[in-house]
Design an enzyme around this catalytic site. Structure first.
Site, PDB file in Angstrom:
ATOM      1  N   ILE B   6       0.856  -1.195   0.000  1.00  0.00           N
ATOM      2  CA  ILE B   6       0.000   0.000   0.000  1.00  0.00           C
ATOM      3  C   ILE B   6       0.887   1.239   0.000  1.00  0.00           C
ATOM      4  CG2 ILE B   6      -1.897   1.220   1.134  1.00  0.00           C
ATOM      5  CD1 ILE B   6      -2.633  -1.365   2.571  1.00  0.00           C
ATOM      6  N   GLY B   7       0.852   1.973  -1.104  1.00  0.00           N
ATOM      7  CA  GLY B   7       1.680   3.174  -1.234  1.00  0.00           C
ATOM      8  C   GLY B   7       0.882   4.439  -0.970  1.00  0.00           C
ATOM      9  N   TYR B  72      19.801   5.333   9.985  1.00  0.00           N
ATOM     10  CA  TYR B  72      18.630   6.201   9.973  1.00  0.00           C
ATOM     11  C   TYR B  72      17.958   6.223  11.344  1.00  0.00           C
ATOM     12  CZ  TYR B  72      15.804   8.471   6.303  1.00  0.00           C
ATOM     13  OH  TYR B  72      15.214   9.359   5.447  1.00  0.00           O
ATOM     14  N   ASP B  80       8.215   0.735   3.211  1.00  0.00           N
ATOM     15  CA  ASP B  80       8.454   0.449   1.785  1.00  0.00           C
ATOM     16  C   ASP B  80       9.950   0.529   1.462  1.00  0.00           C
ATOM     17  OD1 ASP B  80       8.256   3.154   2.417  1.00  0.00           O
ATOM     18  OD2 ASP B  80       7.308   3.729   0.521  1.00  0.00           O
ATOM     19  N   ARG B  81      10.642   1.486   2.071  1.00  0.00           N
ATOM     20  CA  ARG B  81      12.089   1.608   1.824  1.00  0.00           C
ATOM     21  C   ARG B  81      12.847   0.458   2.484  1.00  0.00           C
ATOM     22  NH1 ARG B  81      13.313   7.645   3.605  1.00  0.00           N
ATOM     23  NH2 ARG B  81      15.412   7.247   2.785  1.00  0.00           N
ATOM     24  N   SER B  98       5.066   8.160  -6.233  1.00  0.00           N
ATOM     25  CA  SER B  98       4.553   9.484  -5.862  1.00  0.00           C
ATOM     26  C   SER B  98       5.699  10.359  -5.362  1.00  0.00           C
ATOM     27  CB  SER B  98       3.525   9.377  -4.743  1.00  0.00           C
ATOM     28  OG  SER B  98       2.579   8.395  -5.030  1.00  0.00           O
TER      29      SER B  98
END
Lengths: 214, 214
Positions: B6-7, B72, B80-81, B98
């Site tokens: 799901i983006g 990070y 997602d990354r 996007s």
């Protein structure tokens, strides 16, 4: 003489050594009673705002007096970019406002240029993509190390591409920055100067070169 | 097993070797009658869309099973990354949707990354700045010569900064492109591959590595 540069967001005025800017939605009132006979020399990239200026003011559009040798398609080079490049011998001219225009001059010839969204537009753009990216921007983000949090990641993602693309076309040429974000961007470049009033100075040159003030 | 990523703009599904995408505003219907007992393994960067998926479906969120060594900030690296970088030894992973995320891996460690607006967002952005810039985009604009008209100038101003900033962090590392604009962007890089299904392939690895399918 009063100068006016009508951009995409503001009327920029110059009078008696003082520059000022006014929202395009406002009715431009620059003249005092004592200014009633003073001519406003202007350039404009906005037809609608130009009409407002012309109403009740004695104005001269400088566009007809500006010519520049260019490889660019006729009529495609905005008057603001022509004026920014006017009389420039060599180097890169960056006008960082609503949009960022980058133009390359060589022996007084305009070799071409490109246009990016301005910094404010870029910030609004990334923030609007998702709530996860709707963060403040770190204007001091380091561009020589990998970001390690979202705020730095989106800040780097705005500034680094702009800086790299200006570096890529400028190489060792000198760069003149102008426009609202010109001072901020100039800090990333050793071979640069910042000239907030570049367009006004060049408009004055154009007036002089064409003997418009008698 | 059915997979769902799901983006910010779509549900991306993968079932029986076929991938498909659905608008986030629609109610995700991926199952046939015969699929009634199949588990949907998913990742999500969108809480609201995730709720719609969970309704009436047997789902497993893979997020809990994904870990990655990273400099990070905790919780700042989107799932997602993390999945895109899962198990990557060395190189740069670019997910161009996007938003465009660029992540740098070295010896299975995530060194950091950055985020730019996606190509569609950039196009809408520049077109909205002024009527003079509200032009079509030349997807084939040459990035090795100075633009000489407005269409090329804004097209160059979108693609060149993206390409340069990916080149700058990748140097000679290999680059894996994924996402809707991954194929288009990969053409600018010699040392790159395009893998449309990178996230799905890595989700399958995660399922296998954690013995989730028994």
């Amino acid at each position: 003489m009063i100068l006016c540069d009508i951009g995409n967001s503001y009327y920029h005025f110059y009078k008696d050594g003082v520059s000022s800017k006014m929202d395009l939605n406002s009715t431009p009132k620059i003249k005092q009673k004592s200014d009633v006979d003073r001519t406003i020399y202007y350039i404009s990239v906005n037809k609608e705002a130009e009409k407002h200026l012309l109403k009740d003011n004695k104005c001269v559009n400088l566009e007809q007096f500006v010519s520049i040798e260019s490889y660019y398609d006729k009529n495609d080079l905005g008057i603001d970019r022509k004026v920014a490049c006017y009389n420039q011998e060599n180097g890169v001219i960056v006008d960082a406002g609503s949009a960022i225009t980058v133009d390359i001059m060589h022996k007084k010839e305009h070799l071409g240029g490109f246009i990016m969204p301005g910094i404010e537009a870029m910030i609004n753009n990334i923030q609007s993509i998702s709530s996860a990216l709707d963060k403040n921007i770190n204007m001091a983000v380091k561009l020589n190390q990998y970001p390690s949090n979202t705020i730095d990641a989106i800040s780097f993602g705005i500034f680094k591409p702009i800086v790299l693309s200006i570096k890529n076309v400028s190489q060792k040429k000198n760069i003149v920055f102008t426009g609202g974000d010109g001072k901020f961007l100039s800090k990333f470049f050793e071979n640069s100067i910042h000239n907030e009033r570049l367009l006004f100075l060049n408009m004055m040159k154009i007036i002089k070169d064409n003997n418009l003030e008698g």
